[in-house]
Design an enzyme around this catalytic site. Structure first.
Site, PDB file in Angstrom:
ATOM      1  N   GLY A  77     -14.582  -1.184  -9.372  1.00  0.00           N
ATOM      2  CA  GLY A  77     -13.310  -0.664  -9.843  1.00  0.00           C
ATOM      3  C   GLY A  77     -12.564  -1.770 -10.561  1.00  0.00           C
TER       4      GLY A  77
ATOM      5  CD  GLN B 259      -8.472  -6.076 -11.086  1.00  0.00           C
ATOM      6  OE1 GLN B 259      -8.711  -4.872 -11.029  1.00  0.00           O
ATOM      7  NE2 GLN B 259      -9.210  -6.988 -10.469  1.00  0.00           N
TER       8      GLN B 259
ATOM      9  CB  CYS C 152     -10.267  -8.756  -5.594  1.00  0.00           C
ATOM     10  SG  CYS C 152      -9.218  -8.294  -6.995  1.00  0.00           S
ATOM     11  CG  LEU C 153     -14.296  -8.019 -10.311  1.00  0.00           C
ATOM     12  CD1 LEU C 153     -14.418  -6.997 -11.432  1.00  0.00           C
ATOM     13  CD2 LEU C 153     -15.553  -8.865 -10.192  1.00  0.00           C
TER      14      LEU C 153
ATOM     15  CG  HIS D  33      -9.227  -3.200  -4.238  1.00  0.00           C
ATOM     16  ND1 HIS D  33      -9.454  -4.260  -3.395  1.00  0.00           N
ATOM     17  CD2 HIS D  33      -9.214  -3.725  -5.492  1.00  0.00           C
ATOM     18  CE1 HIS D  33      -9.562  -5.371  -4.106  1.00  0.00           C
ATOM     19  NE2 HIS D  33      -9.431  -5.065  -5.384  1.00  0.00           N
ATOM     20  CD  GLU D  34      -9.771  -1.730  -8.632  1.00  0.00           C
ATOM     21  OE1 GLU D  34      -8.949  -2.364  -9.326  1.00  0.00           O
ATOM     22  OE2 GLU D  34     -10.756  -2.268  -8.117  1.00  0.00           O
TER      23      GLU D  34
ATOM     24  CG  HIS E 128      -5.288  -4.661  -8.713  1.00  0.00           C
ATOM     25  ND1 HIS E 128      -4.982  -6.000  -8.566  1.00  0.00           N
ATOM     26  CD2 HIS E 128      -6.560  -4.524  -8.290  1.00  0.00           C
ATOM     27  CE1 HIS E 128      -6.030  -6.636  -8.083  1.00  0.00           C
ATOM     28  NE2 HIS E 128      -7.006  -5.768  -7.891  1.00  0.00           N
TER      29      HIS E 128
END
Length: 181
Positions: A51, A56, A104-105, A146-147, A150
């Site tokens: 995701g 991001q 997480c990226l 999670h996304e 953000h």
């Protein structure tokens, strides 16, 4: 991760955009919105993510993608067609919460155990402009939450309940993934 020229740099923890509230999308026909969705879908695949949210990619908009599939980072992830969610809203959730590992990226090298709702009902606009209602469960519900965080200036570290529930990526690979195999 692939060569940086293959995709835009993913904003890293400490970048102020990751702590800002994202702005709604007003015009889906804007070619920049469609290009952003394409960029999110390409980047999440290239980075072996499941995701990704627009902040991001340093874009302050309420757009995220869910692209669950098995990868080196998430070998047990379910396979699904990637989807883009524009201006998503969490409209309902289960009472049951499950605590599991996340990475997480934007926070490379760290994993944490995060409590999330087992299922969520979501309302969003798809990239064609249609309003959608969908229920996500299990791992896909975790990705959405999670996304979605953000878009509200939160990262998974904000949800970890105990610092003992943090682990470096190499230790996670060694202790959790290899023990589970």
């Amino acid at each position: 991760m692939n060569d940086q020229s293959d995709h835009p740099a993913i904003a890293q923890l400490g970048n102020p955009i990751l702590r800002a509230e994202a702005e709604p999308i007003h015009d889906l026909r804007d070619t920049r919105v469609q290009a952003l969705i394409d960029q999110l879908l390409t980047t999440v695949q290239q980075a072996n993510g499941v995701g990704l949210a627009a902040p991001q990619l340093s874009e302050p908009y309420r757009v995220l993608v869910i692209a669950s599939r098995p990868s080196p980072r998430y070998p047990d992830a379910p396979e699904m067609a990637p989807i883009a969610l524009i201006n998503p809203r969490l409209v309902a959730h289960s009472e049951e919460r499950v605590t599991d590992w996340e990475g997480c990226l934007s926070v490379p090298g760290i994993r944490g155990r995060v409590p999330r709702y087992e299922s969520v009902t979501v309302e969003y606009t798809d990239r064609a402009g249609k309003l959608q209602h969908q229920e996500f469960t299990g791992f896909v519900a975790r990705i959405f939450q999670h996304e979605y965080d953000h878009l509200h200036g939160l990262v998974f570290l904000d949800r970890v309940e105990n610092t003992h529930d943090l682990m470096t990526e190499p230790e996670y690979q060694r202790q959790v993934l290899h023990c589970a195999a």
